[in-house]
Design a protein around this motif. Sequence first.
Motif, PDB file in Angstrom:
ATOM      1  N   TYR A 164       0.804  -1.223   0.000  1.00 16.34           N
ATOM      2  CA  TYR A 164       0.000   0.000   0.000  1.00 16.34           C
ATOM      3  C   TYR A 164       0.840   1.276   0.000  1.00 16.34           C
ATOM      4  CZ  TYR A 164       0.951   0.771   4.954  1.00 16.34           C
ATOM      5  OH  TYR A 164       1.572   1.018   6.145  1.00 16.34           O
ATOM      6  N   ARG A 165       0.161   2.411  -0.282  1.00 11.28           N
ATOM      7  CA  ARG A 165       0.755   3.744  -0.204  1.00 11.28           C
ATOM      8  C   ARG A 165       0.401   4.329   1.154  1.00 11.28           C
ATOM      9  NH1 ARG A 165      -0.571   4.383  -5.835  1.00 11.28           N
ATOM     10  NH2 ARG A 165       1.309   4.942  -6.958  1.00 11.28           N
ATOM     11  N   CYS A 166       1.375   5.036   1.778  1.00  7.75           N
ATOM     12  CA  CYS A 166       1.092   5.675   3.060  1.00  7.75           C
ATOM     13  C   CYS A 166       0.663   7.125   2.812  1.00  7.75           C
ATOM     14  CB  CYS A 166       2.319   5.613   3.970  1.00  7.75           C
ATOM     15  SG  CYS A 166       3.657   6.696   3.447  1.00  7.75           S
ATOM     16  N   GLY A 167       0.543   7.909   3.882  1.00  6.91           N
ATOM     17  CA  GLY A 167       0.059   9.271   3.770  1.00  6.91           C
ATOM     18  C   GLY A 167       1.131  10.324   3.520  1.00  6.91           C
ATOM     19  N   LYS A 168       2.419   9.952   3.677  1.00  7.62           N
ATOM     20  CA  LYS A 168       3.506  10.924   3.523  1.00  7.62           C
ATOM     21  C   LYS A 168       3.716  11.294   2.054  1.00  7.62           C
ATOM     22  CE  LYS A 168       6.312   8.643   6.575  1.00  7.62           C
ATOM     23  NZ  LYS A 168       7.666   8.162   6.891  1.00  7.62           N
ATOM     24  N   PRO A 169       3.595  12.588   1.720  1.00  7.09           N
ATOM     25  CA  PRO A 169       3.695  12.981   0.303  1.00  7.09           C
ATOM     26  C   PRO A 169       5.085  12.757  -0.302  1.00  7.09           C
ATOM     27  CG  PRO A 169       3.123  14.885   1.696  1.00  7.09           C
ATOM     28  CD  PRO A 169       3.342  13.712   2.602  1.00  7.09           C
ATOM     29  N   THR A 170       6.142  12.761   0.530  1.00 10.56           N
ATOM     30  CA  THR A 170       7.505  12.620  -0.001  1.00 10.56           C
ATOM     31  C   THR A 170       8.037  11.194   0.108  1.00 10.56           C
ATOM     32  OG1 THR A 170       8.386  13.247   2.164  1.00 10.56           O
ATOM     33  CG2 THR A 170       8.109  15.016   0.546  1.00 10.56           C
ATOM     34  N   CYS A 171       7.206  10.281   0.509  1.00  7.41           N
ATOM     35  CA  CYS A 171       7.640   8.887   0.743  1.00  7.41           C
ATOM     36  C   CYS A 171       7.964   8.194  -0.578  1.00  7.41           C
ATOM     37  CB  CYS A 171       6.561   8.129   1.492  1.00  7.41           C
ATOM     38  SG  CYS A 171       7.056   6.444   1.936  1.00  7.41           S
ATOM     39  N   ARG A 172       8.821   7.175  -0.522  1.00 12.35           N
ATOM     40  CA  ARG A 172       9.205   6.385  -1.695  1.00 12.35           C
ATOM     41  C   ARG A 172       7.997   5.711  -2.349  1.00 12.35           C
ATOM     42  NH1 ARG A 172       9.400   0.881  -0.084  1.00 12.35           N
ATOM     43  NH2 ARG A 172       9.405   0.644   2.169  1.00 12.35           N
ATOM     44  N   CYS A 173       6.914   5.529  -1.555  1.00 14.36           N
ATOM     45  CA  CYS A 173       5.724   4.868  -2.112  1.00 14.36           C
ATOM     46  C   CYS A 173       4.960   5.810  -3.058  1.00 14.36           C
ATOM     47  CB  CYS A 173       4.808   4.372  -1.003  1.00 14.36           C
ATOM     48  SG  CYS A 173       4.047   5.654   0.003  1.00 14.36           S
ATOM     49  N   ARG A 174       5.373   7.127  -3.079  1.00 11.52           N
ATOM     50  CA  ARG A 174       4.729   8.083  -3.983  1.00 11.52           C
ATOM     51  C   ARG A 174       5.690   8.522  -5.085  1.00 11.52           C
ATOM     52  NH1 ARG A 174      -0.416   9.346  -2.465  1.00 11.52           N
ATOM     53  NH2 ARG A 174      -0.808   8.509  -0.418  1.00 11.52           N
ATOM     54  N   ALA A 175       6.883   7.896  -5.119  1.00 10.53           N
ATOM     55  CA  ALA A 175       7.884   8.230  -6.147  1.00 10.53           C
ATOM     56  C   ALA A 175       7.463   7.654  -7.490  1.00 10.53           C
ATOM     57  CB  ALA A 175       9.245   7.670  -5.729  1.00 10.53           C
ATOM     58  N   ASP A 176       8.247   8.004  -8.521  1.00  9.14           N
ATOM     59  CA  ASP A 176       7.949   7.486  -9.857  1.00  9.14           C
ATOM     60  C   ASP A 176       9.156   6.721 -10.367  1.00  9.14           C
ATOM     61  OD1 ASP A 176       6.683   6.975 -12.219  1.00  9.14           O
ATOM     62  OD2 ASP A 176       7.135   8.947 -13.101  1.00  9.14           O
ATOM     63  N   PRO A 177       9.199   5.430 -10.434  1.00  9.30           N
ATOM     64  CA  PRO A 177       8.060   4.528 -10.132  1.00  9.30           C
ATOM     65  C   PRO A 177       7.882   4.346  -8.619  1.00  9.30           C
ATOM     66  CG  PRO A 177       9.992   3.251 -10.759  1.00  9.30           C
ATOM     67  CD  PRO A 177      10.377   4.700 -10.871  1.00  9.30           C
ATOM     68  N   PRO A 178       6.694   4.116  -8.168  1.00  9.39           N
ATOM     69  CA  PRO A 178       6.451   3.991  -6.723  1.00  9.39           C
ATOM     70  C   PRO A 178       6.998   2.690  -6.152  1.00  9.39           C
ATOM     71  CG  PRO A 178       4.431   3.563  -7.950  1.00  9.39           C
ATOM     72  CD  PRO A 178       5.476   3.954  -8.953  1.00  9.39           C
ATOM     73  N   GLN A 179       7.526   2.801  -4.918  1.00 10.69           N
ATOM     74  CA  GLN A 179       7.928   1.591  -4.185  1.00 10.69           C
ATOM     75  C   GLN A 179       6.938   1.426  -3.031  1.00 10.69           C
ATOM     76  OE1 GLN A 179      12.221   3.059  -3.916  1.00 10.69           O
ATOM     77  NE2 GLN A 179      12.444   0.845  -3.736  1.00 10.69           N
ATOM     78  N   LEU A 180       5.961   0.605  -3.225  1.00  9.77           N
ATOM     79  CA  LEU A 180       4.898   0.456  -2.227  1.00  9.77           C
ATOM     80  C   LEU A 180       5.407  -0.223  -0.957  1.00  9.77           C
ATOM     81  CD1 LEU A 180       1.885  -0.599  -4.479  1.00  9.77           C
ATOM     82  CD2 LEU A 180       2.598   1.687  -3.794  1.00  9.77           C
TER      83      LEU A 180
END
Length: 123
Positions: free
Chosen positions: A34-50
């Motif tokens: 899943y994606r967390c709530g932090k806007p700068t987290c790696r899970c929101r990067a391109d490509p995302p690391q969930l």
Amino acid sequence: MKISASQAAARERIAAELASVGLALPGTLSLQRYRCGKPTCRCRADPPQLHGPYAQWTRKIDRRTVTRRLGAAEVAAYRPLFDNARRLRALVAELQALTLAIVEADEAPTQPPIPATRRRRAS
Ligand SMILES: [Zn+2]
């Protein structure tokens, strides 16, 4: 009820397998990312690391869906119990299909099946 030799053999096999099924845990085991709530987290990067994968145990308790996260040790311990429950459900379905085949073969062919609307009212 007339049971053929092959149907009797199938019943014996299913009964023996049912007797050998171990502990059976209800619900399903799934892995979630899943994606967390932090806007700068790696899970929101391109490509995302969930985040994850995290193991979840989902089941119904009193018509509510309840989810619990499981640790690696719990997953290792419980996975066979989920497999047993799946095997148990398959065996029950197989026994029901066999029983249905026996009962339907036994019914007099002159009696048409009761229409669904009448059957519902009768029960
Ligand atoms: Zn994140």
